[in-house]
Scaffold this active site. Sequence first.
Site, PDB file in Angstrom:
ATOM      1  N   GLY A   1       6.842   4.976   8.745  1.00  0.00           N
ATOM      2  CA  GLY A   1       6.231   6.289   8.884  1.00  0.00           C
ATOM      3  C   GLY A   1       6.596   6.946  10.190  1.00  0.00           C
ATOM      4  N   SER A   2       5.722   7.829  10.658  1.00  0.00           N
ATOM      5  CA  SER A   2       5.999   8.599  11.861  1.00  0.00           C
ATOM      6  C   SER A   2       5.693   7.800  13.118  1.00  0.00           C
ATOM      7  CB  SER A   2       5.175   9.884  11.874  1.00  0.00           C
ATOM      8  OG  SER A   2       3.802   9.593  12.025  1.00  0.00           O
ATOM      9  N   VAL A   3       6.260   8.232  14.232  1.00  0.00           N
ATOM     10  CA  VAL A   3       6.035   7.553  15.509  1.00  0.00           C
ATOM     11  C   VAL A   3       4.570   7.581  15.922  1.00  0.00           C
ATOM     12  CG1 VAL A   3       6.558   7.583  17.977  1.00  0.00           C
ATOM     13  CG2 VAL A   3       8.391   7.928  16.312  1.00  0.00           C
ATOM     14  N   PRO A   4       3.884   8.727  15.911  1.00  0.00           N
ATOM     15  CA  PRO A   4       2.489   8.725  16.339  1.00  0.00           C
ATOM     16  C   PRO A   4       1.612   7.799  15.512  1.00  0.00           C
ATOM     17  CG  PRO A   4       3.325  10.973  16.256  1.00  0.00           C
ATOM     18  CD  PRO A   4       4.361  10.099  15.618  1.00  0.00           C
ATOM     19  N   THR A   5       1.838   7.765  14.190  1.00  0.00           N
ATOM     20  CA  THR A   5       1.018   6.909  13.349  1.00  0.00           C
ATOM     21  C   THR A   5       1.390   5.452  13.539  1.00  0.00           C
ATOM     22  OG1 THR A   5       0.978   8.731  11.777  1.00  0.00           O
ATOM     23  CG2 THR A   5       0.118   6.629  11.034  1.00  0.00           C
TER      24      THR A   5
ATOM     25  N   LYS B   1       0.855  -1.196   0.000  1.00  0.00           N
ATOM     26  CA  LYS B   1       0.000   0.000   0.000  1.00  0.00           C
ATOM     27  C   LYS B   1       0.888   1.242   0.000  1.00  0.00           C
ATOM     28  CE  LYS B   1      -3.449   2.843   0.737  1.00  0.00           C
ATOM     29  NZ  LYS B   1      -2.628   4.071   0.571  1.00  0.00           N
TER      30      LYS B   1
ATOM     31  N   GLU C   1       9.169   0.771  11.309  1.00  0.00           N
ATOM     32  CA  GLU C   1      10.352   1.587  11.013  1.00  0.00           C
ATOM     33  C   GLU C   1       9.867   3.023  11.048  1.00  0.00           C
ATOM     34  OE1 GLU C   1      12.378   4.144   9.448  1.00  0.00           O
ATOM     35  OE2 GLU C   1      12.165   3.134   7.511  1.00  0.00           O
TER      36      GLU C   1
ATOM     37  N   CYS D   1      14.562   8.903   6.813  1.00  0.00           N
ATOM     38  CA  CYS D   1      14.243   8.738   8.228  1.00  0.00           C
ATOM     39  C   CYS D   1      15.479   8.582   9.107  1.00  0.00           C
ATOM     40  CB  CYS D   1      13.316   7.540   8.415  1.00  0.00           C
ATOM     41  SG  CYS D   1      13.917   6.046   7.613  1.00  0.00           S
TER      42      CYS D   1
ATOM     43  N   GLU E   1      12.055  15.646  14.550  1.00  0.00           N
ATOM     44  CA  GLU E   1      12.404  15.251  13.192  1.00  0.00           C
ATOM     45  C   GLU E   1      11.824  16.251  12.192  1.00  0.00           C
ATOM     46  OE1 GLU E   1      10.788  11.547  11.801  1.00  0.00           O
ATOM     47  OE2 GLU E   1      12.516  11.230  10.482  1.00  0.00           O
TER      48      GLU E   1
END
Length: 369
Positions: free
Chosen positions: A56-60, A4, A129, A163, A266
Amino acid sequence: MVFKPSPFTPVSALLLAEIYAEAGVPPGLFNVVQGGAATGQFLCQHPHVAKVSFTGSVPTGVKVRWLLDVAGEPARTVWDSLWLLPNQLEGAGGSLGPSSGVPRRSVEGVLVSQIMELSAKGIKPVTLELGGKSPLIIFSDCDLENAVRGAMMANFLTQGQVCCNGTRVFVQRAILDKFTEEVVEQTQKIKIGDPLLEDTRMGPLINRPHLERVLGFVKSAEQQGARVLCGGDPYVPKDPKLKDGYYMRPCVLTDCRDDMTCVKEEIFGPVMSILPFDTEAEVLERANDTTFGLAAGVFTRDIQRAHRVVAELQAGSCFINNYNVSPVELPFGGYKKSGFGRENGRVTIEYYSQLKTVYVEMGDVETAF
């Protein structure tokens, strides 16, 4: 396997599928599904998906883990793998990996500790990651020319949208001025323009909101006392076809402190923060003072010191006298909030397979009864 991609980078995934098909990969082994937030959430929770690999990002990433754990049904069929992008769950901009910009956004009301407690239920395995704010440590005994090259690779590769970039550049005070001078000189030489041209060294950021966000980090840094030595402003290429592109000039910041936003968060853009240090013990403490742990780098001629420092750095991927060199044989992944699990290398097989134990008795059964 279901791939995806981000709505902002839909074509490269399809080209990869075409390459696989031409190479003879059986139909149905690698599948590409396009879509937005609803598609990502559906795939993430689908009972036929047995494994998720998210970049992706940490929160997501936290929210992806939560979705998997509350889906309520264990996987019950053969392996599928799903890569998810940040905006599949947030309905905002994001990307699949280091080739695209990610507006990093917060997700309120979801605590990491709560999610990790849910993860213990083990409903679906997941590889995460996530983000990084990696340190690059430049000792005074380094090969200065190579250290400058390494810092450029650690900050400006793919417009800084990587990243694991080493955006906290710690430079030992004895060479701080010379290193900074050389970095600024090289940064100002970077050719910005059409990424399809061979001599272009920096293209545009992924979209307008992300460009504005990165420029906002530079403005915030100045307000907090940092000094812009070069770049940090929008750039309009000479080619009229590119005048509406999301370009900016690569930025070098000095007079930075560890408590500044540009040093702690970041940015995911072409912004380098230079910080002086004096001793090995000091820089190790400062380098590890972060919630991230994706990568780290060290430049020194003293190989014993290099290994000693790397052993103390809390990062999943470490570089000595180079940076952002990632052969496919080397496992890649992070510590702390930068995620868990590994991609690449033989160890990755452990994260994409399940162990089955079979005991076969060739003789009579011994019994205590």
